[in-house]
Design an enzyme around this catalytic site. Structure first.
Site, short mmCIF file in Angstrom:
data_model
loop_
_atom_site.label_atom_id
_atom_site.label_comp_id
_atom_site.label_asym_id
_atom_site.label_seq_id
_atom_site.Cartn_x
_atom_site.Cartn_y
_atom_site.Cartn_z
N ARG A 17 0.82 -1.21 0.00
CA ARG A 17 0.00 0.00 0.00
C ARG A 17 0.86 1.27 0.00
O ARG A 17 0.59 2.19 -0.78
CB ARG A 17 -0.97 -0.01 1.18
CG ARG A 17 -2.13 -0.99 1.03
CD ARG A 17 -3.06 -0.96 2.23
NE ARG A 17 -2.37 -1.37 3.45
CZ ARG A 17 -2.86 -1.21 4.68
NH1 ARG A 17 -4.03 -0.61 4.85
NH2 ARG A 17 -2.19 -1.63 5.72
N ASN A 35 -6.35 -2.66 1.73
CA ASN A 35 -6.39 -4.12 1.67
C ASN A 35 -7.84 -4.57 1.78
O ASN A 35 -8.58 -4.09 2.63
CB ASN A 35 -5.60 -4.74 2.83
CG ASN A 35 -4.11 -4.58 2.65
OD1 ASN A 35 -3.61 -4.51 1.54
ND2 ASN A 35 -3.39 -4.53 3.77
#
Length: 819
Positions: A17, A35
């Protein structure tokens, strides 16, 4: 343009990320990344060309430790999906439990310490200088501390630690941005060393008896590390809480220290692995080629089996008869600090041999505190034990092949990615076999295999395997999948614990379900077929034991494998064996059975060898581990009587048992104190012969021993006679080499016969005997020279550790064929 981009693969726990956020900023895109269970979901907004270029780069660019399987892009309307709003900039948002995609998520394994963290830890100006549990987005524990997906701080065992102000700031930027294991000297788990010293001269004032008094000393942080190093330097043995479980650590130079460690673990002769500080220190003791160096340096930090350098060695009882050293590099900061101060160390799993690796602080202290000199640990839970993975590199033709002996830390739970999907809406759960047990789950285009557990005859192993299956099914979200049927798979052997466990699990299931049993050696071949997307092949399964469809013990199969089914084409002629489990260890029993079956008198053949054995047996030197291996004249008479009267006998055609018998007859191995010991001795002898021939420029023997195939059975009677006769006058090392070549030539002849009949040229090799690198390389050469395409296990163990994947793949082929 506003787009929804989904990335599948190993994209959690590796700083994915933060990587996406940095890349989006480079492209000047606004949006968010989060996520979603096992995938990463990205909302990207900007010019159409820019968004598409961004998505393209995601396909080829990713952070260390990640695996990208697929990147999909879908144009969104301004109001979709619900809850997403336009905003400026790019942000990392809170994760969600699961995506809605019908697939098993991919999650990374524990990752060895990265170069950046190593540099920081050894830099006296860095605030994490000598912090033993250093980690970042690119390294550290992952699967061993995971409670559930998505991978966030609250879902791992680091959730009990609050970040200090410095770590909180780093969590928002740089290489520790969203690093869930972020910690330091101020806010993370710290090393603690508990020392137990014993005064043997104390007199108990209450009863006047001599007593052992334990003087317990506890130190922490840098003092803990320093105290542990002193104990080890003085010849002590400590317990160490590693990243994925407890380990036992000792210096490898003193035979008495090594023997004490063996006594503590109950480990007779099996070689110990050695951890080295760096690749340069490994080359002082081992031969390391370029491919082996690459493997040693991988983030998985596996143990790699390397040939010894003859001029420099450790205590003789570290590796025993093995010509190799299991070498590996530090996987964590504490390992680095210990090896930097002390040099090479024995670092072995913290358990009694045959029992599960310990992860609990209390359990380890209860089991070992009174046996060792101290425990170096930290207060953070490890949720699942992950032994060190073990690999060997074998050269086949112009290629180097990674071969797993044990697949665990650093590789599990990465899946086998299939080139096609398994049968739609079917969840497969396979229980493998009893030795080197693993289980696997399969759904969609992936099969996820568990870590290595060990042998299922131990109750502790059974409990760990049961717990791990339950947790894997939960973590990987099988309850959210669209499942129309659950298929439970196991071995055919009626006495296997894994078979009983599979049946019990099947009974506990609700809904549509099916229980199926597959032949052991067919599943071995199925594991290679799964790795290479094959639907048909000739399978060569050379193994020790496996229950056959005729209720005898198999282990030398040439199989014709088509559409998930098999035909047994050729195999060794079955030989009656006495002794069941003891015969699997005592090569003398096997040799006697093979000689009697061949019409030979074992007492006459063994001659002086038997007399030496009797002498050793009378010496009462139990520490030599010889007494159980040796045969007296009385033993021979008992074996003869049992065979004559068919008492406690069974028919066996296992190739592993033939290797053991030949090793004994030629005088190289007597007893398997660990699996394959006698076969290793036989291989060593053949390789010594090869080296001597190469050194002298001498032609190696081109002779084959007498092994004929009669009605699809290789008749070992003439082979055993040939070996015993030649052993009287011929170099036994040369006979060992000739034996390997004879087995390889017999397998080749069988493959040619099948190809002539069926036209199949794909050959898969699997089974425990193929841990023998000489047999693998010679058979590979013969097959490729004769036009065959040869496939080996590369991502799964060639031993029983790969069977559970093979069970799923073969059953799915059958299911697809029936559609």
């Amino acid at each position: 343009m506003k787009a929804l981009i989904r990335v599948t693969g190993a994209v959690q726990g590796v700083g994915y990320r933060p990587f996406v956020a940095e890349l989006a900023s480079k492209y000047a895109l606004s949006g968010e990344v989060k996520n979603c269970g096992g995938i990463v979901e990205i909302i990207a907004e900007g010019p159409e060309d820019t968004v598409k270029s961004f998505a393209k780069e995601l396909e080829v660019s990713y952070p260390f430790g990640s695996i990208v399987i697929n990147v999909s892009l879908e144009t969104m309307n301004e109001c979709e999906p619900e809850g997403h709003k336009s905003f400026s900039g790019f942000r990392i948002v809170q994760s969600t439990r699961f995506d809605q995609e019908g697939s098993l998520p991919v999650f990374p394994p524990d990752i060895g310490i990265c170069d950046d963290c190593l540099s920081e830890m050894l830099n006296s100006d860095d605030r994490r200088y000598r912090y033993p549990l250093i980690s970042c987005v690119s390294c550290g524990p992952r699967y061993s501390i995971l409670k559930n997906l998505p991978y966030d701080r609250e879902n791992i065992t680091m959730d009990i630690y609050d970040m200090c102000p410095e770590c909180s700031a780093e969590y928002l930027k740089g290489r520790r941005r969203h690093a869930q294991t972020i910690s330091c000297h101020s806010c993370g788990p710290q090393m603690i060393f508990k020392t137990t010293s014993i005064d043997f001269g104390f007199m108990n004032p209450k009863n006047g008896s001599s007593d052992h008094v334990k003087d317990i000393k506890i130190s922490s942080k840098e003092d803990a590390v320093r105290d542990a190093i002193k104990i080890l330097r003085d010849g002590g043995i400590i317990g160490l809480k590693g990243i994925s479980g407890y380990q036992l650590v000792a210096l490898p130079y003193n035979e008495s220290v090594v023997q004490r460690l063996r006594d503590i673990k109950g480990r007779e002769k099996k070689p110990f692995a050695i951890m080295f500080e760096n690749i340069y220190s490994i080359t002082d003791y081992c031969c390391v080629n370029e491919e082996e160096e690459k493997l040693l340096n991988q983030s998985s930090r596996p143990i790699v089996l390397l040939d010894k350098v003859p001029v420099k060695c450790f205590a003789s009882n570290v590796c025993g008869i093995s010509n190799q050293i299991g070498a590996f590099l530090p996987s964590s900061g504490i390992h680095v600090l210990l090896t930097k101060e002390l040099g090479p160390l024995i670092v072995t799993s913290g358990n009694l041999s045959g029992h599960p690796m310990i992860v609990s602080d209390e359990e380890f202290e209860d089991s070992f505190a009174d046996k060792i000199d101290g425990i170096l640990y930290y207060k953070r839970d490890i949720l699942r034990p992950l032994d060190d993975s073990v690999l060997q590199i074998v050269k086949t033709g112009d290629d180097y092949v990674n071969r797993f002996v044990r697949r665990s830390r650093g590789y599990v739970p990465l899946p086998i990615f299939l080139n096609r999907s398994l049968k739609e809406k079917v969840l497969y759960i396979a229980f493998g076999a009893d030795l080197k047990n693993t289980f696997s789950i399969g759904y969609g285009d992936k099969i996820i295999s568990s870590q290595y557990f060990g042998d299922m005859d131990e109750l502790g192993i059974q409990k760990v395997a049961e717990k791990e299956l339950k947790e894997m099914l939960t973590i990987f979200g099988t309850e959210r999948l669209d499942i129309s049927k659950t298929v439970v798979l196991c071995d055919m052997h009626p006495g296997y614990v894994s078979t009983t466990r599979a049946k019990d699990f099947y009974e506990s299931l609700e809904g549509t379900k099916e229980l199926l049993q597959l032949q052991h050696h067919h599943a071995h071949i199925g594991s290679v077929m799964a790795e290479n997307d094959l639907k048909e092949c000739i399978g060569i399964a050379f193994d020790g034991t496996g229950f056959g469809t005729d209720n005898t013990i198999w282990g030398s199969e040439i199989l014709l494998c088509e559409d998930g089914k098999f035909q047994r084409m050729d195999h060794l002629r079955p030989v009656p064996i006495v002794g069941q489990d003891e015969a699997m260890k005592n090569a003398g029993i096997l040799a006697t059975c093979f000689m009697i079956d061949s019409g030979l008198d074992p007492e006459e053949v063994l001659g002086n060898q038997l007399a030496v054995s009797v002498t050793n047996a009378n010496s009462n030197l139990a520490e030599d581990y010889t007494k159980a291996a040796l045969l007296t004249a009385d033993d021979l008479n008992l074996i003869k009587a049992a065979l004559s009267n068919n008492i406690n006998t069974y028919m066996n055609s296992g190739m592993g048992r033939l290797f053991d018998a030949v090793s004994f007859i030629l005088g190289f191995g007597q007893y398997n104190s660990y699996e394959g010991e006698c076969a290793i001795a036989l291989q060593n002898a053949a390789e010594e012969y090869i080296k001597e021939c190469d050194a002298l420029g001498k032609e190696k023997t081109g002779e084959f021993l007498n092994l004929t195939c009669i009605e699809n059975q290789w008749d070992t009677r003439e082979l055993i006679k040939d070996i015993t006769e030649r052993a009287k006058v011929q170099d036994k090392r040369e006979l060992s080499y000739a034996f390997h070549m004879t087995i390889a030539k017999a397998a080749l002849d069988s493959c040619i016969k099948i190809r002539d009949k069926k036209g199949i040229t794909n050959v898969c090799l699997s089974g425990g005997v193929f841990a023998n690198r000489l047999l693998v390389t010679k058979l590979y050469e013969l097959l490729t020279e004769n036009g065959f395409m040869v496939y080996l296990n590369r991502f799964l163990p060639t031993n029983d550790g790969g069977i559970s994947v093979g069970q799923i793949y073969l059953q799915d082929l059958r299911d697809l064929e029936e559609v």
